[in-house]
Design a protein around this motif. Structure first.
Motif, short mmCIF file in Angstrom:
data_model
loop_
_atom_site.label_atom_id
_atom_site.label_comp_id
_atom_site.label_asym_id
_atom_site.label_seq_id
_atom_site.Cartn_x
_atom_site.Cartn_y
_atom_site.Cartn_z
N GLN A 1 0.82 -1.22 0.00
CA GLN A 1 0.00 0.00 0.00
C GLN A 1 0.85 1.27 0.00
O GLN A 1 0.62 2.21 -0.74
CB GLN A 1 -0.87 -0.01 1.25
CG GLN A 1 -2.33 0.08 0.92
CD GLN A 1 -3.15 -0.04 2.17
OE1 GLN A 1 -2.66 -0.38 3.25
NE2 GLN A 1 -4.44 0.24 2.03
N LEU A 2 1.87 1.24 0.87
CA LEU A 2 2.74 2.39 1.00
C LEU A 2 3.56 2.59 -0.28
O LEU A 2 3.80 3.71 -0.72
CB LEU A 2 3.68 2.17 2.19
CG LEU A 2 4.49 3.36 2.67
CD1 LEU A 2 3.59 4.54 2.95
CD2 LEU A 2 5.25 2.99 3.93
N ARG A 3 3.93 1.49 -0.87
CA ARG A 3 4.70 1.56 -2.12
C ARG A 3 3.89 2.28 -3.19
O ARG A 3 4.40 3.14 -3.89
CB ARG A 3 5.03 0.14 -2.58
CG ARG A 3 6.44 0.00 -2.96
CD ARG A 3 6.96 -1.35 -3.25
NE ARG A 3 6.03 -2.33 -3.69
CZ ARG A 3 5.95 -3.56 -3.20
NH1 ARG A 3 6.74 -3.90 -2.23
NH2 ARG A 3 5.09 -4.42 -3.67
N ALA A 4 2.61 1.93 -3.26
CA ALA A 4 1.75 2.55 -4.27
C ALA A 4 1.65 4.06 -4.02
O ALA A 4 1.70 4.87 -4.94
CB ALA A 4 0.38 1.91 -4.24
N LYS A 5 1.56 4.44 -2.73
CA LYS A 5 1.44 5.86 -2.38
C LYS A 5 2.74 6.60 -2.70
O LYS A 5 2.74 7.69 -3.27
CB LYS A 5 1.13 5.95 -0.88
CG LYS A 5 0.84 7.32 -0.36
CD LYS A 5 0.20 7.23 1.03
CE LYS A 5 0.23 8.57 1.71
NZ LYS A 5 1.38 8.76 2.58
N MET A 6 3.86 5.96 -2.33
CA MET A 6 5.17 6.60 -2.55
C MET A 6 5.50 6.75 -4.03
O MET A 6 6.21 7.67 -4.42
CB MET A 6 6.28 5.81 -1.85
CG MET A 6 6.30 5.89 -0.34
SD MET A 6 6.66 7.55 0.29
CE MET A 6 8.40 7.72 -0.11
#
Ligand code: ADP
Length: 361
Positions: free
Chosen positions: A168-173
């Motif tokens: 999830q964080l990867r997608a946001k970053m």
């Protein structure tokens, strides 16, 4: 800052076989350029040669039009962000970001001004006094990024910077990184083994495999016009089908009951691989005796993935929109495809791109 690679080759000491051979590319100013390929194909090696951390065995590297092969790393005006963040655990966020500027003995108020600006850009102003251990993975990665930003180098080299973060964080970053790159006008060279990262962020993608560049193109270019089987199977999930076929009398015969007419001038009797993306196959599941038997069905929510077997045992992946009621063991009829690729079975290179609906002859 533009970067040009001309016939770069790298052999590590004590080894006769190059890990990279004849790599050429032109990276424009302000470009987001992704280097993508499987583990061990030489991505980090290429990045480290550009950074000046390891020597170039042969070929030339140009930074802004000037040969830079022997330029010291500190004179290359670039910054690096790694997967491991490389933050100092005992320094605060502020001091981590200021570290390089302090080492270069910049004036105090200039350091403060640059670090404050970088902190604001990555939304960490409120965390300036924290230590790395009191930050989440994403925040640590942003500190590493802020450190690169504070250096104000116009080229930023990134080696798998998001691979330690959860999905999830990867997608946001990914979105944040791309926004920052555009806002700051950075030239970014971004190493990743993740085809999604390359596809979503890059202006151009260099695909590496087996020590060589396979293709340099836009993300859509590598997807719609892959230069060979490797590139076709690297991009897109689920993976493209590569079905063995023989060309006979104007048709590609994948199986006794799965044959597609083609207007390409192919070699009679020669073997080809027909590349069909799983969502491009058209099937009819309302048949008694089709040309493929279902092996497995996965409901993915908005799509249904069907794995089926042709009568000659070749397996085919099919992705259908929505939730489709198909059961293992049942027969389906593969009726055709909305476009496919033809690759030569010997050298695996692209022979033809077929668009539009094509039917099983
Ligand atoms: P990637 O980043 O694509 O995973 P690397 O550039 O790290 O690939 O490595 C490419 C190849 O070079 C690998 O086979 C690796 O084992 C080899 N290699 C990397 N660093 C060294 C080194 N310092 N000395 C010898 N071989 C190395």
């Amino acid at each position: 800052m533009s970067i040009q690679l001309k016939h770069l080759t790298k052999k590590y000491e004590g080894s006769d076989t190059p890990v990279l051979e004849n790599v050429s590319a032109h990276i424009e100013d302000n470009e987001f350029f992704a280097i993508v390929g499987p583990s061990g194909c030489g991505k980090s090696t290429l990045l480290r040669m550009i950074a000046g951390i390891i020597p170039i065995s042969s070929g030339s590297l140009y930074l802004n039009g000037e040969v830079a092969n022997d330029l010291a790393p500190k004179d290359r005006k670039l910054s690096m962000v790694f997967q491991s963040y490389a933050l100092y655990p005992f320094l605060s966020v502020f001091d981590n970001i200021a570290f390089g500027l302090k080492a270069r003995k910049q004036p105090k108020d200039l350091i403060k001004q640059r670090v404050d600006k970088a902190l604001a850009l990555v939304n960490l102003t409120d965390h300036r006094d924290r230590k790395p251990k009191d930050l989440s993975g994403g925040q640590r990665q942003r500190v590493a990024l802020a450190r690169a930003i504070a250096n104000e180098s116009k080229i930023c080299l990134m080696d798998e910077p998001l691979s330690n973060l959860d999905a999830q964080l990867r997608a946001k970053m990914r979105i944040e990184l791309k926004e920052l790159q555009q806002k700051l006008g950075l030239t970014v060279i971004y190493v990743t083994h993740d085809q999604v990262e390359a596809m979503t962020m890059a202006d151009h993608v260099m695909v590496l495999n087996h020590h060589h560049v396979q293709q340099i193109d836009t993300p859509l270019g590598v997807y719609q016009h892959p230069s060979n089987e490797f590139v076709a199977s690297f991009f897109g999930t689920p993976q493209i089908n590569l079905i063995n076929a023989q060309y006979q009398n104007g048709s590609l015969k994948m199986d006794e009951d799965f044959i597609m007419d083609t207007d390409d001038a192919l070699i009679e009797g020669h073997q080809y691989k027909v590349g069909i993306r799983p969502n491009q196959l058209q099937i009819n599941s309302d048949v008694n005796n089709g040309n493929a038997q279902v092996v497995n069905v996965s409901q993915l929510g908005d799509r249904t993935m069907v794995e089926a077997r042709l009568k000659n045992e070749q397996e085919v992946r099919i992705v259908l929109d929505g939730q489709v009621d198909i059961r293992p063991q049942q027969f389906i009829q593969i009726e055709g495809a909305n476009g496919y690729f033809i690759f030569d079975a010997d050298d695996r290179s692209l022979v033809s791109v077929k668009k539009g609906a094509l039917t099983n002859a």
